[in-house]
Motif scaffolding. Structure first.
Motif, mmCIF file in Angstrom:
data_model
loop_
_atom_site.group_PDB
_atom_site.id
_atom_site.type_symbol
_atom_site.label_atom_id
_atom_site.label_comp_id
_atom_site.label_asym_id
_atom_site.label_seq_id
_atom_site.Cartn_x
_atom_site.Cartn_y
_atom_site.Cartn_z
ATOM 1 N N VAL A 114 0.852 -1.187 0.000
ATOM 2 C CA VAL A 114 0.000 0.000 0.000
ATOM 3 C C VAL A 114 0.890 1.240 0.000
ATOM 4 N N LEU A 115 0.531 2.192 -0.852
ATOM 5 C CA LEU A 115 1.273 3.439 -0.940
ATOM 6 C C LEU A 115 1.012 4.279 0.303
ATOM 7 N N THR A 116 2.044 4.867 0.839
ATOM 8 C CA THR A 116 1.894 5.704 2.023
ATOM 9 C C THR A 116 2.301 7.154 1.785
ATOM 10 N N GLU A 117 2.972 7.414 0.683
ATOM 11 C CA GLU A 117 3.398 8.775 0.355
ATOM 12 C C GLU A 117 3.571 8.874 -1.152
ATOM 13 N N GLY A 118 3.176 10.017 -1.732
ATOM 14 C CA GLY A 118 3.287 10.194 -3.174
ATOM 15 C C GLY A 118 2.053 9.695 -3.899
ATOM 16 N N ALA A 119 2.202 9.453 -5.196
ATOM 17 C CA ALA A 119 1.081 8.994 -6.021
ATOM 18 C C ALA A 119 1.613 8.139 -7.163
ATOM 19 N N LEU A 120 0.863 7.088 -7.492
ATOM 20 C CA LEU A 120 1.192 6.239 -8.636
ATOM 21 C C LEU A 120 0.238 6.536 -9.782
ATOM 22 N N GLY A 121 0.798 6.623 -10.994
ATOM 23 C CA GLY A 121 -0.007 6.955 -12.159
ATOM 24 C C GLY A 121 -0.227 5.822 -13.129
ATOM 25 N N GLY A 122 0.465 4.700 -12.948
ATOM 26 C CA GLY A 122 0.288 3.575 -13.850
ATOM 27 C C GLY A 122 1.411 2.575 -13.688
ATOM 28 N N TYR A 123 1.331 1.483 -14.450
ATOM 29 C CA TYR A 123 2.403 0.493 -14.401
ATOM 30 C C TYR A 123 2.673 -0.045 -15.793
ATOM 31 N N SER A 124 3.880 -0.548 -15.962
ATOM 32 C CA SER A 124 4.298 -1.206 -17.192
ATOM 33 C C SER A 124 4.793 -2.598 -16.863
ATOM 34 N N VAL A 125 5.067 -3.386 -17.903
ATOM 35 C CA VAL A 125 5.623 -4.715 -17.693
ATOM 36 C C VAL A 125 6.784 -4.945 -18.643
ATOM 37 N N GLU A 126 7.708 -5.758 -18.184
ATOM 38 C CA GLU A 126 8.795 -6.268 -19.036
ATOM 39 C C GLU A 126 8.758 -7.777 -18.957
ATOM 40 N N ARG A 127 8.699 -8.440 -20.135
ATOM 41 C CA ARG A 127 8.484 -9.879 -20.195
ATOM 42 C C ARG A 127 9.628 -10.581 -20.893
ATOM 43 N N ASP A 128 9.809 -11.838 -20.515
ATOM 44 C CA ASP A 128 10.704 -12.739 -21.233
ATOM 45 C C ASP A 128 9.878 -13.358 -22.363
ATOM 46 N N LEU A 129 10.027 -12.853 -23.572
ATOM 47 C CA LEU A 129 9.180 -13.288 -24.679
ATOM 48 C C LEU A 129 9.447 -14.725 -25.094
ATOM 49 N N SER A 130 10.574 -15.283 -24.688
ATOM 50 C CA SER A 130 10.829 -16.690 -25.007
ATOM 51 C C SER A 130 9.875 -17.608 -24.263
ATOM 52 N N ARG A 131 9.257 -17.101 -23.203
ATOM 53 C CA ARG A 131 8.301 -17.908 -22.430
ATOM 54 C C ARG A 131 6.870 -17.675 -22.897
ATOM 55 N N ILE A 132 6.713 -16.976 -23.985
ATOM 56 C CA ILE A 132 5.440 -16.667 -24.638
ATOM 57 C C ILE A 132 4.354 -16.361 -23.607
ATOM 58 N N SER A 133 3.294 -17.166 -23.525
ATOM 59 C CA SER A 133 2.134 -16.804 -22.692
ATOM 60 C C SER A 133 2.329 -17.082 -21.205
ATOM 61 N N ASN A 134 3.421 -17.702 -20.815
ATOM 62 C CA ASN A 134 3.554 -18.202 -19.444
ATOM 63 C C ASN A 134 4.232 -17.241 -18.483
ATOM 64 N N ASP A 135 4.707 -16.111 -18.971
ATOM 65 C CA ASP A 135 5.400 -15.157 -18.099
ATOM 66 C C ASP A 135 4.667 -13.832 -18.119
ATOM 67 N N ARG A 136 4.144 -13.421 -16.985
ATOM 68 C CA ARG A 136 3.457 -12.121 -16.933
ATOM 69 C C ARG A 136 4.448 -10.973 -16.914
ATOM 70 N N GLY A 137 5.666 -11.235 -16.462
ATOM 71 C CA GLY A 137 6.714 -10.231 -16.541
ATOM 72 C C GLY A 137 7.000 -9.538 -15.227
ATOM 73 N N ASP A 138 7.986 -8.648 -15.266
ATOM 74 C CA ASP A 138 8.310 -7.778 -14.138
ATOM 75 C C ASP A 138 7.438 -6.525 -14.219
ATOM 76 N N PHE A 139 6.926 -6.094 -13.076
ATOM 77 C CA PHE A 139 6.086 -4.896 -13.025
ATOM 78 C C PHE A 139 6.942 -3.681 -12.718
ATOM 79 N N LEU A 140 6.674 -2.592 -13.435
ATOM 80 C CA LEU A 140 7.351 -1.320 -13.217
ATOM 81 C C LEU A 140 6.298 -0.300 -12.792
ATOM 82 N N LEU A 141 6.380 0.174 -11.562
ATOM 83 C CA LEU A 141 5.416 1.141 -11.049
ATOM 84 C C LEU A 141 5.898 2.558 -11.364
#
Length: 610
Positions: A114-141
């Motif tokens: 839970v955020l306690t200070e500041g504000a978040l505006g969205g998130y992105s992902v970075e995926r290992d495409l060699s794992r095709i549909s099985n990797d949701r990826g790393d989240f970037l806040l």
């Protein structure tokens, strides 16, 4: 941080496994970054401070800063996922932002942020495409954009904490955030003229309050720290309901669409006029094809998810369901042409074999296809009352079982609808044979429990949903209590895929993150919020609620079924998926894919249930 294990977790799950280390900061702006991390038992507090040491103001854009929050969300085997992987439900709601991470098997303890200070505006992902549909990826806040004068600082801080699960997550989050605002609506997807109640609960005392809808002030009532507002859906479009309490800002996202009959008519006319192939000299004549909303043209490709068979049957189902409620000679003519195409190119009515593409091409055999076309023939019967359609539907499912279908997890198996129709039309022998095969199938799934096989994805929502659906159907057909008990075990796992965030994109929408790649024009991996198969969970929740009298489950099911209608536009256009992250592997992502492909399953569900 490379490991975060909760102290009382017998599975010793690492909640922060990723390709990049948790807490890594990428900053494209000319700012110095200071980080601080303090752990006390299972509580972890982190601070990220951005300092302007230049002699000019610094203005940031949404993607200038990214902080890696590498929740362990990927699919290996179902058995491992149950204990060592999590569903990551992210809400970037400005000053009130959080992450509800749920162990995929449902066993506590779970992890929250839970955020306690500041504000978040969205998130992105970075995926290992060699794992095709099985990797949701790393989240970037991404922190919401801000401006710093020379010498000024901006801090983003959050707390990680254990929690007991979906039902109690928000109450636990409030304990760690002194300015938490819980914004929720009765309905998030509204039809024009419908009204919803938006409730705002704060865990702090405040003096000044404001509530706006797309920037326009809205009246509300106040009782202590709770605000209540009535919101009526007007013209189609997104409705952002923003809340400010003593400077703390957050929001919820609603969407308005035309009334369902009007929406369905426009969509069905679009299909008939724009997506039906009119090529008398071609085997594709009568087919419903992909439509490219950018290039204003039809598209076909023999590659699996762009062909003339498979999931595209959703368009035929939508038209058949619409015509049962609102007869229309033009649309019925289009459906007859489609039925001719299906019989000629996709289904052998003598044997029950369903083909993967036109030219009766079954070079790629796919068990998923059979139940869908059986369902199509059931809807043909419901519309045109010809017994031969029931016989064909039964042959399709008997062929499916002869091909080993009793050990498969099929989507939208229509046995509970077909059996009574067979019996009432004098096809008792066929009904008895199909019933025996179906119950053998249900018994197999009950025995397997949560030990799911890897199918087109190693583990996913639309493997669990069919197990729940088939067991609920078995209970409906037999009244045997053990089927209901087994179905509940499936639902306990299935509902963990669904989010609780206050947005029509996320509320009761199941996590799926590959459909935009396989079915879309952009071919982008990344969270598809929504994708129409998310409604499979809604159907299961609705059925459970009706069978047991559980009103809350029925409401959650309706929220899920409504959410997928946001893939349809008010003018009749449609989109196969909405890719939700801001970027995916650096590529701009957030938005609806241009292809109208297979999303009309969602309209079909709505016409059958809402």
């Amino acid at each position: 941080m490379e490991e975060f294990v909760l102290q009382n977790d017998p599975a010793r799950m690492n909640w922060v496994e990723g390709y990049i280390e948790w807490g890594t900061v990428r900053c494209a702006a000319p700012l110095r970054v200071e980080t601080e991390q303090v752990r006390e038992g299972d509580i972890l507090r982190e601070r990220y401070t951005f300092i302007n040491e230049t002699n000019r103001e610094v203005f940031t854009k949404l993607t200038d800063i990214a902080i890696y929050a590498t929740f362990n969300d990927d699919y290996t085997t179902a058995r491992e996922c149950m204990h060592h992987k999590c569903h990551t439900h992210i809400w970037c709601g400005g000053a009130v932002s959080y992450v509800m991470a749920l162990r995929m098997g449902g066993a506590a303890p779970h992890l929250g942020l839970v955020l306690t200070e500041g504000a978040l505006g969205g998130y992105s992902v970075e995926r290992d495409l060699s794992r095709i549909s099985n990797d949701r990826g790393d989240f970037l806040l991404h922190p919401a954009p801000f401006v710093l004068a020379p010498g000024e600082r901006y801090t983003l801080a959050w707390t990680l904490f254990p929690h007991a699960g979906r039902a109690s997550f928000l109450n636990t989050a409030k304990q760690y955030c002194a300015h938490f605002i819980d914004v929720r609506a009765e309905k998030y997807l509204l039809f024009t003229g419908e009204e919803t109640t938006v409730t705002v609960d704060a865990n702090f005392a405040f003096e000044h309050a404001a509530l706006t809808l797309n920037g326009a002030p809205q009246p509300f009532t106040r009782s202590g720290s709770t605000l209540t507002a009535k919101i009526r859906a007007g013209a189609p479009g997104e409705m952002r309901c923003a809340v400010v309490l003593d400077g703390v800002e957050t929001f919820c996202e609603l969407k308005a669409l035309p009334p369902l009959p009007e929406l369905a008519e426009r969509r069905c006319r679009f299909i008939a006029e724009k997506q039906q192939s009119c090529r008398p000299s071609s085997g594709l004549d009568g087919a419903f094809l992909i439509y490219d909303n950018e290039e204003e043209c039809q598209f076909y490709d023999p590659r699996y998810d762009y062909n003339a068979g498979r999931e595209r049957v959703g368009m035929g189902l939508a038209l058949a369901a619409y015509l049962q409620k609102w007869p229309d000679s033009t649309l019925e003519k289009a459906l007859h042409r489609y039925a001719d195409f299906v019989r000629r190119e996709l289904v052998n009515p003598d044997t029950g074999e369903v083909y993967n593409d036109y030219h009766r091409d079954n070079s790629y055999k796919r068990l998923y296809n059979a139940p869908w076309y059986a369902r199509l023939y059931i809807e043909f019967f419901n519309l045109w009352q010809k017994k031969e359609y029931l016989e064909t539907a039964c042959k399709i499912l008997r062929f499916y079982y002869a091909e080993g279908g009793s050990r498969f997890y099929p989507i939208q198996m229509p046995v509970a609808e077909l059996i009574p129709l067979l019996r009432s039309n004098g096809l008792t022998i066929q009904a008895d044979a199909l019933m025996a095969e179906f119950l053998h199938h249900a018994d197999y799934l009950a025995a397997k429990g949560t030990d799911y096989p890897a199918l087109e994805v190693n583990y996913e929502q639309s493997i669990v949903a069919p197990a729940a659906d088939i067991l609920l159907q078995a209970y409906k057909l037999t009244g045997v209590q053990s089927y209901l008990v087994s179905a509940r075990k499936q639902l306990d796992v299935l509902e963990l895929f669904n989010g609780i965030q206050p947005s029509y994109h996320l509320r009761e929408v199941a996590i799926r993150h590959w459909d935009g790649y396989w079915f879309g024009k952009r071919k982008l991996y990344g969270d598809t919020f929504p994708h129409y198969w998310s409604a499979l969970t809604g159907l299961a929740l609705r059925d459970w609620g009706r069978m047991t009298g559980d009103v809350a489950s029925q409401q959650r099911g309706e929220d899920s079924l409504r959410a997928v209608l946001s893939l349809l536009d008010a003018d009749g256009r449609a989109h196969c998926a909405y890719v939700y992250p801001i970027t995916v592997n650096g590529a701009s992502a957030r938005g609806a894919d241009p292809y109208a492909n297979d999303q009309d399953w969602g309209l079909y569900f709505a016409l059958k249930t809402l």
